[in-house]
Write an enzyme that holds these catalytic residues in place. Sequence first.
Site, short mmCIF file in Angstrom:
data_model
loop_
_atom_site.label_atom_id
_atom_site.label_comp_id
_atom_site.label_asym_id
_atom_site.label_seq_id
_atom_site.Cartn_x
_atom_site.Cartn_y
_atom_site.Cartn_z
N GLY A 347 0.85 -1.18 0.00
CA GLY A 347 0.00 0.00 0.00
C GLY A 347 0.89 1.23 0.00
N ASN A 351 9.81 4.37 3.95
CA ASN A 351 11.22 4.75 3.83
C ASN A 351 11.43 6.09 4.56
OD1 ASN A 351 11.43 2.65 1.75
ND2 ASN A 351 10.20 4.09 0.57
N GLU A 384 2.11 5.67 7.80
CA GLU A 384 3.51 5.79 7.40
C GLU A 384 4.24 6.84 8.24
OE1 GLU A 384 4.38 3.37 5.65
OE2 GLU A 384 2.34 2.84 5.05
N HIS A 387 5.32 5.53 11.52
CA HIS A 387 6.54 4.72 11.45
C HIS A 387 7.82 5.57 11.49
CE1 HIS A 387 5.28 0.62 10.78
NE2 HIS A 387 4.65 0.85 9.64
ZN ZN Z 1 3.49 -0.26 8.32
#
Ligand code: ZN
Length: 962
Positions: A347, A351, A384, A387
């Site tokens: 998805g 990075n 994201e 993260h």
């Molecule tokens: Zn994830």
Amino acid sequence: MGKGFYISKGVAVGGVVVAVAALSTIIALSVVYSQERSKTNGSDGEATVGPTNAPPTPPPSNEPWDQYRLPTHLVPENYTVMLWPRLTPDPDTGLYIFTGESTVEFECVEETDLILIHSNKLNYTSLENGQLARLTSKSPQTAPSITQSWLQTVTQYLVLRLNSKLVKGQRYQLYTKFTGELADDLGGFYRSEYFEGTEKKVIATTQMQATDARKSFPCFDEPAMKAYFFITLRHDVDKVALSNGAAVETTTVTVDGVTVQQTVFERTEKMSTYLLAFIVCDYGYVNSTTGGVLIRIFARKPAIDAGQGDYALSITGPILKFFENYYNSSYPLPKSDQIAIPDFNAGAMENWGLITYRETALLYDPEFSSNSNRERIATIIAHELAHMWFGNLVTLRWWNDLWLNEGFASYVEYLGADDAEPTWNVKDLMVLNDVHRVFAVDALASSHPLSSKEEDIQKPEQISELFDAITYSKGASVLRMLSDFLTEEVFTRGLQSYLKEFAFGSTVYTDLWKHLQTAVQETGTDLPANIDAIMNTWVLQMGFPVVTIDTVTGVVSQQHFLLDPDSVTPPPSPYNYEWIVPIRWMKTGAVQPPRWLQAKSETVNEMKTTGTDWVLANLNVVGYYRVNYDTANWNKLLNALSVDHLIIPVINRAQLVDDSFNLARAKIIPTVQALDTTKYLDKERDYMPWKSAINNLDFFYLMFDRTEVYGPMQTYLNTKVAPLFQYYKEQTGDWANVPGGHLDQYNQVNAISMACKTGLAECTALVKSWFSDWMTTGTNRIHANLRTTVYCNAIAAGGVAEWNFAWSKFEEATIAIEADKLRYALSCTKEPWLLNRYLEYTLDPVKIRKQDATSTIVYIAENVIGQSLAWDFIRARWSYIFNEYGGGSFSFSNLISGVTKRFSTEFELQQLRQFKEDNAAVGFGSGTLAVDQAIEKTQANIKWVGENKNNVLNWFEGANTP
Ligand SMILES: [Zn+2]
Ligand SMILES: *[C@@H]1O[C@H](CO)[C@@H](O)[C@H](O)[C@H]1NC(C)=O
Ligand SMILES: *[C@@H]1O[C@H](CO)[C@@H](O)[C@H](O)[C@H]1NC(C)=O
Ligand SMILES: *[C@@H]1O[C@H](CO)[C@@H](O)[C@H](O)[C@H]1NC(C)=O
Ligand SMILES: *[C@@H]1O[C@H](CO)[C@@H](O)[C@H](O)[C@H]1NC(C)=O
């Protein structure tokens, strides 16, 4: 990686239940080793070598290079990497390639005369003495010389033998020069393509997680091997080059007579290899700054020009701020780039500083995007960004703890999205999207615990297999429960000190528990046991309990909930399948003080009832368990639903439906009692209970849409949904306006899709008129929210003209979100020949992008007509599909579970077993577990249909004759 890759919310919310599907992960091709054995001449004229010089002796299997885990002698400190992707094919070979040079500086922490560094599918230029690398020393003593070097393809190493030992405490530098293929395989450094008008554009991009950084340059490719990276990209003059850090210098250089630009990026923070990203493309962007952080959204230029990056840009800053506050930690990098890639298997991918997305997960267009598309963008961006700290700043040491990384991000994505879109009530949806969804998987005897043993996760495909619903959705669900019983304040306090202690380092999951335990002590929070002891019962054993409350005796007990109690006995559990269960509950509408269940069974006098009082437990489904009651209490709850359903909180109305249907599946309550929970639906206007009912009735459709139960079931459901359809017709001024609330918009879609599905003539006429208006005028006036269901139902009701029209619109679509809606709808036709043709299209990457192939096949299998066609199709082509699309990807387990979902006959079971046997040699890769689960589910289905068909038929017939 971003969740949402095992479910396409866009379509699922479209009212058509697609429980699996779309958006999968890396096609790692990690088990498809190419046999690169011979010498060849590289395009630059220098000799390059594939995996040659096979190991000196025939492989004895216990050599260090036969182990999948790196030895611990060497610790990388910094890498200097130059990569040069060629965006046009090599004229000699026709291959797209990249070349590179890398120097890794490492410290020797234990003496050794062997260097193992990960490398996969790279060809090396021979250096001094024909060796594949050059070793130098950072100290005055010279480095040992390399006596032998080869590529160990199975374990993916470049192996270097030395003539003497590396010295403990000394630093060395290892230089290599290499070539790789810039393939369209969605893993490592790969190629994505799209058209701008008639011009083909090529992008070089990366997907490293989990084990493909080694496919871009030789590296110590394990998450705990953090280092600094100095990245340089070479590219054509007019291209955009991006990496984790900001570009600090761009110069023009001439190499071998070719003039190229060279972009140097600032040094990264200390980070893991799986979070690296390198991109060369011809994109546009929009930008802003928040608190000194540069935020950019990159996409194809026409998409940027059309404003499709604007929504993402507008919410990224606020969500970053939200997480800075939540983690009490400043965003650790100076910039945050997010980019939409046309070919992308997950998805999204977190990075560090350069997040990659599928186009549908980042680009928003008010004309084409539904509210569900918008929600997905908000939640996946939040996932994201979460993260950037949890996962990137502090990283789990090894993949066996992936569940904590992904479960955490899958939980807090709702908090971040809720902050950006406070009117949506998006946090409630976690119950449907995660808790209920993963219950279905975790109730099987073939499920597995959240936490795996480090030694059990070694090979790339074992790592890939961890990216499943248990990791994401169960991880999120138990963390939400933990945060609830600790309170969000205590939870964040522990979280914040955890991030402070381990910034730029690596952890194991119990490190988080330690910090939370400290927060519990500091705040004097009252818990029945240590966090470790409570959470072990949820993390170290698979499954979850059904808590049974007997309101006559006050006895509260727990039992491992198994969907099919007759299936194989689950393996023994260290906790005997008992959990420490937090119980929030209410009595007759009044919330009671929370309780804990700490034993197999306890008596709770407060839960005894008299008269009309009733008990309802697991308020808002914050606990990861199901609830059952004595019959009298169930009847009182059913009565409450039919008399005044609003006395029961909306999430619990969804729970009563979902729990009953599943308790019935497990034969704990009669199936007809579950059906009774749907009787009140003609009065229900809220989304969550409807969605819960539709999800559960989907199983009835799967089991019965080829039987005589189908007719009476359709009649019954039609009477339940007709009032909802009329309600929305009035609410929207005869379908002219859009309902106000986010969840109301979702329920409007349910109303239309269920009304059309159950054959409400007014509904079919409505969608046909909208679709034919589009076909005749060429102007699409269908609201984006409704497109998925309208397209699907119009194509189902139509023929080849409608199908071909939709296909041409699919091919023309310039926005992926629109193309996805059409791609789904094309699977709705009732014409077998169109479905067969469509199946053929799925394996032609020019027609259907590789990233979408497996989900399209699953869509077709969802269609009752397409089911057997799709099954025949994958059986006939298994080895081809496996080799082209399989490898380490988890879309593969979706493919198997999706295509076999309707299986409920002995004949189908036999075919499935035959399929397993026939393809044992080819294998099933990450779908291995899914094959066994499919067999288990089919057996359960056969039994269920046998036991329930007559009752269910009678119940529907009875309900239809008032
Ligand atoms: Zn994830
Ligand atoms: C590489 O890392 C070491 C240790 O962290 C550091 O001392 C050295 O300066 C770094 N090299 C460069 C070029 O930054
Ligand atoms: C690597 O070497 C193998 C064997 O010589 C060759 O088939 C392959 O095309 C090479 N790959 C690249 C990217 O040059
Ligand atoms: C956005 O980018 C443009 C063009 O590079 C630049 O002029 C502008 O200052 C940037 N805006 C912000 C807020 O960084
Ligand atoms: C962390 O919390 C302290 C105390 O509330 C506050 O002063 C500080 O600004 C916070 N830091 C961040 C980065 O949010």
